[in-house]
Scaffold this motif. Sequence first.
Motif, PDB file in Angstrom:
ATOM      1  N   ILE A   1       5.650   2.341  15.603  1.00 20.09           N
ATOM      2  CA  ILE A   1       5.876   3.966  15.519  1.00 20.09           C
ATOM      3  C   ILE A   1       4.682   4.698  15.684  1.00 20.09           C
ATOM      4  CG2 ILE A   1       6.849   5.644  14.192  1.00 20.09           C
ATOM      5  CD1 ILE A   1       8.965   3.025  14.670  1.00 20.09           C
ATOM      6  N   PRO A   2       4.780   5.372  16.993  1.00 17.54           N
ATOM      7  CA  PRO A   2       3.280   6.065  17.111  1.00 17.54           C
ATOM      8  C   PRO A   2       3.085   7.176  16.198  1.00 17.54           C
ATOM      9  CG  PRO A   2       4.911   6.661  18.639  1.00 17.54           C
ATOM     10  CD  PRO A   2       5.447   5.878  17.979  1.00 17.54           C
ATOM     11  N   GLU A   3       1.925   7.637  15.994  1.00 14.26           N
ATOM     12  CA  GLU A   3       1.522   8.844  15.028  1.00 14.26           C
ATOM     13  C   GLU A   3       1.991  10.045  15.795  1.00 14.26           C
ATOM     14  OE1 GLU A   3      -0.647   9.079  12.326  1.00 14.26           O
ATOM     15  OE2 GLU A   3      -0.717  11.162  12.258  1.00 14.26           O
ATOM     16  N   SER A   4       2.627  10.765  15.029  1.00 17.88           N
ATOM     17  CA  SER A   4       3.526  11.975  15.855  1.00 17.88           C
ATOM     18  C   SER A   4       3.636  12.924  14.961  1.00 17.88           C
ATOM     19  CB  SER A   4       4.775  11.400  16.121  1.00 17.88           C
ATOM     20  OG  SER A   4       5.594  12.484  16.512  1.00 17.88           O
TER      21      SER A   4
ATOM     22  N   ALA B   1       5.322   2.191  -3.770  1.00 16.27           N
ATOM     23  CA  ALA B   1       4.110   1.298  -3.541  1.00 16.27           C
ATOM     24  C   ALA B   1       3.585   0.251  -4.684  1.00 16.27           C
ATOM     25  CB  ALA B   1       2.901   2.472  -3.379  1.00 16.27           C
TER      26      ALA B   1
ATOM     27  N   VAL C   1       6.801  13.888  12.904  1.00 18.64           N
ATOM     28  CA  VAL C   1       7.035  13.418  11.451  1.00 18.64           C
ATOM     29  C   VAL C   1       7.045  14.481  10.214  1.00 18.64           C
ATOM     30  CG1 VAL C   1       6.481  11.664   9.701  1.00 18.64           C
ATOM     31  CG2 VAL C   1       6.698  11.252  11.964  1.00 18.64           C
TER      32      VAL C   1
ATOM     33  N   ARG D   1       2.263   4.798  12.448  1.00 22.83           N
ATOM     34  CA  ARG D   1       1.111   5.622  12.791  1.00 22.83           C
ATOM     35  C   ARG D   1       0.209   5.300  13.635  1.00 22.83           C
ATOM     36  NH1 ARG D   1      -0.006   9.412   7.495  1.00 22.83           N
ATOM     37  NH2 ARG D   1      -0.635  10.560   9.289  1.00 22.83           N
TER      38      ARG D   1
ATOM     39  N   ASP E   1      12.053   4.749  -6.167  1.00 26.01           N
ATOM     40  CA  ASP E   1      10.678   5.338  -6.616  1.00 26.01           C
ATOM     41  C   ASP E   1      10.972   6.048  -7.803  1.00 26.01           C
ATOM     42  OD1 ASP E   1       8.008   5.678  -6.911  1.00 26.01           O
ATOM     43  OD2 ASP E   1       7.766   6.253  -4.817  1.00 26.01           O
TER      44      ASP E   1
ATOM     45  N   LYS F   1       0.808  -1.177   0.073  1.00 26.24           N
ATOM     46  CA  LYS F   1      -0.029   0.007   0.060  1.00 26.24           C
ATOM     47  C   LYS F   1       0.925   1.465  -0.064  1.00 26.24           C
ATOM     48  CE  LYS F   1      -3.767   2.398   2.555  1.00 26.24           C
ATOM     49  NZ  LYS F   1      -4.414   2.594   1.437  1.00 26.24           N
ATOM     50  N   GLY F   2       0.317   2.188  -0.658  1.00 26.43           N
ATOM     51  CA  GLY F   2       1.121   3.528  -0.627  1.00 26.43           C
ATOM     52  C   GLY F   2       0.836   4.531   0.439  1.00 26.43           C
ATOM     53  N   GLY F   3       1.791   5.089   0.956  1.00 29.16           N
ATOM     54  CA  GLY F   3       1.638   6.299   1.714  1.00 29.16           C
ATOM     55  C   GLY F   3       1.377   5.872   3.175  1.00 29.16           C
ATOM     56  N   VAL F   4       2.261   4.688   3.587  1.00 35.77           N
ATOM     57  CA  VAL F   4       2.061   4.358   4.979  1.00 35.77           C
ATOM     58  C   VAL F   4       3.465   4.723   5.759  1.00 35.77           C
ATOM     59  CG1 VAL F   4       0.512   2.356   4.386  1.00 35.77           C
ATOM     60  CG2 VAL F   4       2.937   1.950   4.046  1.00 35.77           C
ATOM     61  N   GLY F   5       4.409   5.198   4.973  1.00 37.50           N
ATOM     62  CA  GLY F   5       5.446   5.518   5.767  1.00 37.50           C
ATOM     63  C   GLY F   5       6.691   4.602   5.678  1.00 37.50           C
ATOM     64  N   LYS F   6       6.851   3.998   4.116  1.00 42.19           N
ATOM     65  CA  LYS F   6       7.993   3.575   3.882  1.00 42.19           C
ATOM     66  C   LYS F   6       9.040   4.397   3.866  1.00 42.19           C
ATOM     67  CE  LYS F   6       5.911   2.205   0.066  1.00 42.19           C
ATOM     68  NZ  LYS F   6       4.539   2.461   0.272  1.00 42.19           N
ATOM     69  N   THR F   7       8.755   5.636   3.073  1.00 36.17           N
ATOM     70  CA  THR F   7      10.196   6.640   2.940  1.00 36.17           C
ATOM     71  C   THR F   7      10.471   7.085   4.345  1.00 36.17           C
ATOM     72  OG1 THR F   7       9.426   6.995   0.735  1.00 36.17           O
ATOM     73  CG2 THR F   7      10.878   8.391   1.691  1.00 36.17           C
ATOM     74  N   THR F   8       9.664   7.426   5.074  1.00 43.59           N
ATOM     75  CA  THR F   8      10.022   7.901   6.295  1.00 43.59           C
ATOM     76  C   THR F   8      10.712   6.938   7.106  1.00 43.59           C
ATOM     77  OG1 THR F   8       7.761   8.977   6.435  1.00 43.59           O
ATOM     78  CG2 THR F   8       8.777   8.773   8.696  1.00 43.59           C
TER      79      THR F   8
HETATM   80  N1  LIG Z   1       4.596   7.997  12.629  1.00 40.22           N
HETATM   81  C1  LIG Z   1       3.865   9.081  11.838  1.00 40.22           C
HETATM   82  N2  LIG Z   1       3.006  10.017  12.093  1.00 40.22           N
HETATM   83  C2  LIG Z   1       2.531  10.786  11.526  1.00 40.22           C
HETATM   84  N3  LIG Z   1       2.655  11.187  10.139  1.00 40.22           N
HETATM   85  C3  LIG Z   1       3.599   9.981   9.655  1.00 40.22           C
HETATM   86  C4  LIG Z   1       4.031   9.123  10.385  1.00 40.22           C
HETATM   87  N4  LIG Z   1       4.730   8.318   9.379  1.00 40.22           N
HETATM   88  C5  LIG Z   1       4.545   8.492   8.105  1.00 40.22           C
HETATM   89  N5  LIG Z   1       3.672   9.826   8.286  1.00 40.22           N
HETATM   90  C6  LIG Z   1       3.045  10.447   6.955  1.00 40.22           C
HETATM   91  O1  LIG Z   1       2.537   9.834   6.206  1.00 40.22           O
HETATM   92  C7  LIG Z   1       2.834  10.385   4.780  1.00 40.22           C
HETATM   93  C8  LIG Z   1       3.302   9.108   3.963  1.00 40.22           C
HETATM   94  O2  LIG Z   1       4.854   8.898   4.552  1.00 40.22           O
HETATM   95  P1  LIG Z   1       5.751   8.341   3.465  1.00 40.22           P
HETATM   96  O3  LIG Z   1       6.119   9.171   2.366  1.00 40.22           O
HETATM   97  O4  LIG Z   1       6.907   7.855   4.382  1.00 40.22           O
HETATM   98  O5  LIG Z   1       5.043   6.993   2.964  1.00 40.22           O
HETATM   99  P2  LIG Z   1       5.402   6.055   1.827  1.00 40.22           P
HETATM  100  O6  LIG Z   1       5.067   4.774   2.139  1.00 40.22           O
HETATM  101  O7  LIG Z   1       6.786   6.128   1.410  1.00 40.22           O
HETATM  102  O8  LIG Z   1       4.612   6.477   0.612  1.00 40.22           O
HETATM  103  P3  LIG Z   1       4.707   6.248  -1.040  1.00 40.22           P
HETATM  104  O9  LIG Z   1       3.941   4.905  -1.031  1.00 40.22           O
HETATM  105  O10 LIG Z   1       3.932   7.033  -1.900  1.00 40.22           O
HETATM  106  O11 LIG Z   1       6.096   5.927  -1.484  1.00 40.22           O
HETATM  107  C9  LIG Z   1       3.687  11.301   5.110  1.00 40.22           C
HETATM  108  O12 LIG Z   1       2.963  12.529   4.956  1.00 40.22           O
HETATM  109  C10 LIG Z   1       4.405  11.207   6.467  1.00 40.22           C
HETATM  110  O13 LIG Z   1       4.822  12.615   7.009  1.00 40.22           O
END
Ligand SMILES: Nc1ncnc2c1ncn2[C@@H]1O[C@H](COP(=O)(O)OP(=O)(O)OP(=O)(O)O)[C@@H](O)[C@H]1O
Lengths: 97, 272
Positions: B210-213, B122, B216, B181, B40, B11-18
């Motif tokens: 990792i808690p929602e915070s 993703a 980030v 999150r 990517d 899934k996209g946008g879940v926090g992989k890059t973070t």
């Molecule tokens: N622990 C967290 N608390 C709050 N926000 C978070 C947390 N982890 C990630 N996010 C937010 O979620 C969003 C997506 O994060 P990120 O870009 O790391 O996801 P991704 O899985 O790499 O996305 P993609 O699939 O598009 O590559 C960003 O806006 C990021 O700031």
Amino acid sequence: MSWLADLFKARKPEPPTAANAKERLQIVLAHERIGRTREDFLPKLQMEIVAVVAKYVAIDPGKVNVSLDRGGDMSTLAIEIDLPGPQAMPSRRAAAG
Amino acid sequence: MAEIIVVTSGKGGVGKTTSSAAIATGLAQRGKKTVVIDFDVGLRNLDLIMGVERRVVFDIVNVISGEARLNQALIKDKRVETLSILPASQTRDKDALTKEGVGKIIEELSKDHDFIVCDSPAGIEKGALLALYFADQAIVVTNPEVSSVRDSDRILGVLQSKSKRAEEKREPVREHLLVTRYDPARVERGEMLKLEDIREILAIPLLGVIPESESVLKASNTGNPVIMDAESVAGQAYKDAVGRFLGDKIEHRFLEPTKKGLFSRLFGGRAA
Ligand SMILES: Nc1ncnc2c1ncn2[C@@H]1O[C@H](COP(=O)(O)OP(=O)(O)OP(=O)(O)O)[C@@H](O)[C@H]1O
Ligand SMILES: [Mg+2]
């Protein structure tokens, strides 16, 4: 941490970061948008400079260090090449003679 | 020989890059020579999260096509000496990545690194498949949410069938669950999947939660991986996860809602 420290920490104003985000985006996007209409010449420029240097001295391609900093008004491209010293060069008789 | 780690999710946008940025930085802070690769292609973002966007000259596609040498494309981090970043291409399309090309890069990086962290895009298409193909270990990033858990399960299946280790019938890719999150208050109110539920369904070892915070967003605004923010709960949770990855025994934290004290109630303090 004592409650007093907690109290001060909670009230200490943190510098906001959104302005920082905007500035970083403006710089990077300005460069990317240029790249869409005409080719980014920096990679080519770098390769050609290294090629010219290589024409004159035998350089180790592993010892070429490049760093770029794209700015809003100005970018800097720094190319650091380790040139072999005279001792490392094959000895050649003086040309004049 | 380097250990190759893919950070993936389906899934996209879940926090992989973070997570890739935080974990690679954390490993490097522990003295491990680490490189983090953005897979990517077309939508590079790791450079921004790592704060090196102004310094990109060459990218992974330039290296694969022979336009640049690997050491020219690697960006050395200025904060942690043992860390470098290999950016994705922003302009080329995904077909520019080839298994052969990526394999060569990973082989060369393996010689003088301890860890190679691959930030997967993703989906389960080419980019994601290439990011996980060479992996020895996989960090599966999952949010406490039905579609994310399902997609994580899907990607676990892909790891078990389409990775190089699977193809060669070697010991399988080692899988780790990283729940991100996570909001304990919402879990307590029954609005969000519990950690135990996710663990029960996916049934792979838990690396961290990792808690929602809010920190980030602050970290991405400034281009400093959140693990560098020692005050933030997310930063601390990533640090713990890195410790566990390296074999330290560390209890999981931040699983319960924070009890608001009198002063934080008065002054409206929020999760850092
Ligand atoms: N622990 C967290 N608390 C709050 N926000 C978070 C947390 N982890 C990630 N996010 C937010 O979620 C969003 C997506 O994060 P990120 O870009 O790391 O996801 P991704 O899985 O790499 O996305 P993609 O699939 O598009 O590559 C960003 O806006 C990021 O700031
Ligand atoms: Mg990403």
